[in-house]
Design an enzyme around this catalytic site. Structure first.
Site, short mmCIF file in Angstrom:
data_model
loop_
_atom_site.label_atom_id
_atom_site.label_comp_id
_atom_site.label_asym_id
_atom_site.label_seq_id
_atom_site.Cartn_x
_atom_site.Cartn_y
_atom_site.Cartn_z
CG HIS B 56 -1.72 -1.22 1.41
ND1 HIS B 56 -2.61 -1.65 0.46
CD2 HIS B 56 -1.77 -2.13 2.41
CE1 HIS B 56 -3.18 -2.78 0.86
NE2 HIS B 56 -2.68 -3.10 2.03
CG HIS B 218 -6.05 -6.19 1.04
ND1 HIS B 218 -6.99 -5.61 1.86
CD2 HIS B 218 -4.85 -6.00 1.62
CE1 HIS B 218 -6.36 -5.08 2.90
NE2 HIS B 218 -5.07 -5.31 2.78
#
Lengths: 330, 330
Positions: B56, B218
């Site tokens: 991320h 995700h």
């Protein structure tokens, strides 16, 4: 084509509208596509103008602000801005001490900025020009005669912008720009093509198991294609031609730049590989940038830029800069 | 899989090696994957720790530095870090005034940070926790019970980090964190899947003419899929659920976040669309961020975060921050 856009022909102006909305410290002219500082610098200082085709963001509009550019002229995607718009930008930011044009070495940009400089001089504005040609990949290419101007442009805009901000005169600013251009080299690679919105399909076909070494920032051909390789091998193929071209031992500023679609986790991994190779070759990395600074729309890939630095270059590098794309010290 | 990596199993540690090489102002532990400030904050101030699965970036490691996090614990890609590592980070940065854990609401993170807090408390360290759950897209998902924690985490880390930096005590910092979490909402979408290096292929199949609305960071499922739409329609589909969930009229901080592979020219275009819709609905955008702040590897797409702001939140937002991912005022 998967893009966050409305109509392909409106991408540039709609994106500029977003820049205007996000950055009240900038003035964005939606007709001429010229971005300037909302608060101009003081009278009597050299102004710095750059520009070129869009699709390389944050370059150039994202580098307008205190300590860097006074204006950026955004052409259509991968298309040089017209001379009259460069002239208008030059006139708008001139503070009586002359204007430096920073031009990447592409035929269209060089011609249009040259013409704009002539027009500005007819208006009584003194113009100096530096043509950036740092790409060691190829000599002559689809868009240019001679070497292409790529990543070094970012470093040059920062350093020369700082010199102009502190009040150096036009001759000094031009000399500094030429010195920086002479001392820096770049090389890039692509994992994928980019897709120009108006074209609607990838600029070139690159099979799933291939990469292209020495790619240009418009997707123009590089040195060769070969099977996908580990990052360590890619790093070697970017660093070696740079080091072969110029003695870069000693202090340096290094940029590991993303082409637009490569995530930061990969850019940092590449930076580790590149930094290790450079240091082994005697380059002392004094400062660095890792991120998306001069992109090629949604191309995946990266480029390496190395600039030989001295105390003066490092001092100007460290000077405050307040732009959307680079910011520190203020 | 086209990525700038060596072996898939080495991506995280090799990327962290790049972070260490690029940022001497950070300490990167290549064994525990904990990133801390090289110069710890003064004794007597609350420390702020976050972490979670990698992939991320810049979240969380890129937000370690003055005015924001004291430590980030990087798990493997999309995998929560283990309790002992969170505990080690907590212990390393405790300056005697307690530690705040900022946890995104994913089952693994919540459990592991909870256990780490218990372990730290056995070491005599007072720990407060905020669980961020700002994603209005779905209730319960592949990785979590309840709402997912996404973009608001970036804003919360900045605001709460500033409060800790100026010396607010743990109770005040926890209360502020809860207030920020209560006042912020996010929603995201994807044009493409991401590809986890160890998997070697896209997490999900999304046809060339489809997009997914309400996607997680995700690649976990969102609300629905539908044919590719213009940016204006996508903006509406992101903004409407946010506004339907909470009264956000009045001053706000807005983030238009890229998922990793979407270039800035598209992000600014989306920001123009989003800002116009929000302002029409009575949201006054006082501050904004446009760029890649909480990504999903090489996913193309974007998310919108809106945080209702007051004078106190804006003051803390404007406080100096010196991190790789956010920097201003110093």
């Amino acid at each position: 084509m998967k893009k966050l856009i409305n109509k392909p022909e409106d991408v540039l102006v709609e994106s500029l509208r977003g820049v205007a909305a996000a950055h009240p410290e900038l003035s964005v002219d939606l007709d001429t596509h010229v971005i300037t500082r909302a608060t101009p610098k003081e009278q009597g200082k050299v102004a710095v103008v750059s520009g070129g085709g869009s699709g390389h963001e944050p370059l150039h509009g994202g580098f307008v602000g205190v300590g860097m550019l006074d204006a950026a002229v955004a052409g259509e995607i991968f298309t040089s801005p017209t001379p009259d718009r460069v002239q208008a930008a030059t006139k708008a930011v001139d503070r009586g001490a002359g204007v430096l044009h920073i031009v990447k070495n592409y035929t269209g940009d060089v011609l249009n900025f040259e013409m704009a400089a002539e027009l500005a001089e007819m208006d009584g504005i003194e113009v100096g020009t530096v043509v950036v040609d740092d790409d060691v990949a190829v000599q002559d290419s689809l868009y240019t005669a001679g070497r292409r101007g790529v990543g070094l442009t970012v470093l040059l805009e920062k350093i020369v912008g700082a010199a102009a901000e502190e009040g150096q005169d036009l001759a000094a600013v031009v000399a500094l720009a030429e010195k920086v251009n002479a001392q820096g080299r770049s090389m890039g690679m692509a994992l994928t093509s980019c897709t120009v919105p108006a074209a609607g399909k990838p600029t070139f076909d690159l099979p799933d198991d291939q990469m292209e070494i020495g790619i240009g920032i418009h997707g123009e051909p590089g040195r060769h294609r070969e099977p996908l390789a580990p990052a360590s091998d890619i790093a070697r193929q970017l660093v070696e031609p740079i080091l072969a071209d110029l003695d870069l031992t000693g202090p340096a500023i290094v940029m590991l730049n993303g082409m637009g679609a490569t995530p930061q986790i990969e850019l940092y991994l590449m930076y580790a590989e590149v930094a290790a190779l450079l240091e082994k070759a005697g380059v002392q990395i004094a400062r660095n940038l890792v991120g998306n600074y001069i992109t090629s729309l949604d191309m995946a890939g990266c480029s390496v830029t190395v600039l030989k630095a001295d105390d003066e270059i490092l001092r100007l590098w460290d000077a405050p800069v307040i732009t959307p794309g680079l910011r520190w010290g203020a």
